[in-house]
Design an enzyme around this catalytic site. Structure first.
Site, PDB file in Angstrom:
ATOM      1  N   ALA A   1       8.879  -5.119  -7.084  1.00  0.00           N
ATOM      2  CA  ALA A   1       9.388  -6.484  -7.018  1.00  0.00           C
ATOM      3  C   ALA A   1       9.067  -7.201  -5.710  1.00  0.00           C
ATOM      4  CB  ALA A   1      10.894  -6.484  -7.275  1.00  0.00           C
TER       5      ALA A   1
ATOM      6  N   SER B   1       6.347  -3.083  -0.563  1.00  0.00           N
ATOM      7  CA  SER B   1       5.070  -3.677  -0.137  1.00  0.00           C
ATOM      8  C   SER B   1       5.242  -4.848   0.833  1.00  0.00           C
ATOM      9  CB  SER B   1       4.267  -4.130  -1.359  1.00  0.00           C
ATOM     10  OG  SER B   1       3.890  -3.011  -2.124  1.00  0.00           O
TER      11      SER B   1
ATOM     12  N   ASP C   1      13.841   7.516  -4.175  1.00  0.00           N
ATOM     13  CA  ASP C   1      13.007   6.624  -4.984  1.00  0.00           C
ATOM     14  C   ASP C   1      12.000   7.474  -5.779  1.00  0.00           C
ATOM     15  OD1 ASP C   1      12.039   4.151  -5.827  1.00  0.00           O
ATOM     16  OD2 ASP C   1      10.654   3.944  -4.136  1.00  0.00           O
TER      17      ASP C   1
HETATM   18  P1  13P Z   1       6.671  -3.007  -4.369  1.00  0.00           P
HETATM   19  O1  13P Z   1       5.396  -2.250  -4.243  1.00  0.00           O
HETATM   20  O2  13P Z   1       6.490  -4.221  -5.233  1.00  0.00           O
HETATM   21  O3  13P Z   1       7.306  -3.314  -3.079  1.00  0.00           O
HETATM   22  O4  13P Z   1       7.696  -2.058  -5.192  1.00  0.00           O
HETATM   23  C1  13P Z   1       8.437  -1.067  -4.525  1.00  0.00           C
HETATM   24  C2  13P Z   1       9.128  -0.153  -5.465  1.00  0.00           C
HETATM   25  O5  13P Z   1       9.268  -0.382  -6.651  1.00  0.00           O
HETATM   26  C3  13P Z   1       9.677   1.099  -4.890  1.00  0.00           C
HETATM   27  O6  13P Z   1      10.206   1.925  -5.874  1.00  0.00           O
HETATM   28  O1  G3H Z   2       7.356   2.918  -5.559  1.00  0.00           O
HETATM   29  C1  G3H Z   2       6.740   3.314  -4.585  1.00  0.00           C
HETATM   30  C2  G3H Z   2       7.179   2.947  -3.221  1.00  0.00           C
HETATM   31  O2  G3H Z   2       6.531   1.769  -2.801  1.00  0.00           O
HETATM   32  C3  G3H Z   2       6.987   4.086  -2.282  1.00  0.00           C
HETATM   33  O3  G3H Z   2       5.642   4.274  -2.001  1.00  0.00           O
HETATM   34  O4  G3H Z   2       5.216   6.690  -2.466  1.00  0.00           O
HETATM   35  O5  G3H Z   2       3.760   5.385  -0.882  1.00  0.00           O
HETATM   36  O6  G3H Z   2       6.093   6.002  -0.244  1.00  0.00           O
HETATM   37  P1  G3H Z   2       5.141   5.666  -1.359  1.00  0.00           P
HETATM   38 ZN    ZN Z   3       9.215   1.876  -7.746  1.00  0.00          ZN
END
Ligand code: 13P
Ligand code: G3H
Ligand code: ZN
Length: 309
Positions: A213, A257, A82
């Site tokens: 999202a 989240s 990610d």
């Molecule tokens: P949220 O913070 O809305 O859960 O988004 C997560 C996300 O986009 C991780 O890449």
């Molecule tokens: O997009 C971000 C994700 O919610 C991951 O968050 O970088 O705190 O692990 P993090």
């Molecule tokens: Zn993200």
């Protein structure tokens, strides 16, 4: 059942008008909660790992936890990086067994984003790994921000064909008004479905990704606030908007989240009721169960990918 890429998942999701959940993982309880729900709901699944998660838990631990979940549940899982910010982290994850990476070049100017993304795509594809790129910067819509500033953060549909064609990415994250975290909108939630529609027109059949999202599920915010937390004004993306996006070109919906909120609410409630507990299994068991129920809710009522494994 093996580690898989998202290629087939996205093809079926696009054609079927649903989306795959991409859930962030950071520890064993989160991996177990998510995968137990996906198994029971027979859902295709993407588990994603951020740079922060790799730092917290170490790449090898997360990889082994996911392999254990595959062995335990029989699921096929796509393991995705990610928000990879440079070539190096993408290469580490590709070499370390991930089946998908995101190169997030959205903070760079267009030409630089293309160059960086193409470098990652060339390496990833040579190893059978798929790549998600990003165009546009995620931001909330604030009532007091003027239109031109707002539009600057959204994805420009005029750029998407050139970006996808030149880089060879397998999916594209776009900015239509969602944002990361638990405070997404100051006023009424609004998403630019007109931009999504335009992107869909320019890239027929191509999988689009929605970050930021989480719905910031009010039931968990309420529990957190009741038991000493302070999250006034927390607000997420309404579920009906996510369902609409999933019925369009959006094939991957990122959720982190909401998992954090469920886990935190469960632990806060536990200690409010049983302040003397100090056995982690006593408070992590209900927390893992809370993650499982949130994921089940998303799979069935938001993403529509239950029964699609
Ligand atoms: P949220 O913070 O809305 O859960 O988004 C997560 C996300 O986009 C991780 O890449
Ligand atoms: O997009 C971000 C994700 O919610 C991951 O968050 O970088 O705190 O692990 P993090
Ligand atoms: Zn993200």
């Amino acid at each position: 059942m093996p580690l898989v890429t998202s290629k087939e998942m996205f093809k079926k999701a696009y054609e079927g008008g649903y989306a795959i959940g991409a859930f962030n993982v950071n520890n064993m309880e989160i991996v177990q909660g998510i995968t137990e729900a996906a198994k029971e709901e027979r859902a295709p699944l993407i588990l994603q790992v951020s740079a922060g998660a790799r730092k917290y838990a170490k790449h090898v631990y997360l990889m082994k936890l996911i392999e254990a979940a595959i062995e335990d549940t029989g699921l096929s899982i796509c393991v995705h990086l990610d928000h990879g910010e440079d070539f190096e982290i993408c290469k580490q994850c590709i070499d370390g067994g991930f089946t998908s990476v995101m190169i997030d070049g959205s903070k760079h100017p267009f030409a630089e984003n293309i160059k960086l993304t193409k470098q990652v795509v060339d390496y990833a594809h040579s190893k059978g790994v798929v790549v998600e790129g990003e165009l546009g910067k995620l931001a909330g819509i604030e009532d007091d921000v003027n239109v031109s500033e707002k539009d600057a953060a959204f994805t420009d549909p005029d750029q998407v064909e050139e970006f996808v064609k030149t880089t060879g990415v397998d999916s594209l994250a776009i900015a239509i008004g969602t944002s990361h975290g638990a405070f997404k909108f100051k006023g009424e939630p609004r998403l630019r479905f007109d931009i999504l529609e335009e992107v869909q027109k320019r890239l027929p059949g191509f999988p689009i990704v929605l970050h930021g999202a989480s719905s910031v599920m009010p039931e968990y915010v309420e529990i957190i606030n009741k038991y000493g937390g302070q999250m006034p004004g927390a607000k997420g993306v309404p579920e009906e908007m996510l369902r609409k996006a999933a019925s369009m070109a959006v094939c991957k919906i990122n959720i982190d989240s909401d998992l954090r909120l469920a886990l935190t609410a469960s632990i806060r409630k536990h200690f409010a009721e049983k302040p003397g507990d100090f056995d982690p299994r006593q408070y992590l068991s209900p927390a893992r169960q809370a993650i499982k129920e949130v994921v089940r809710h998303k799979l069935v009522h938001v993403l529509g990918c239950n029964g699609k494994d």
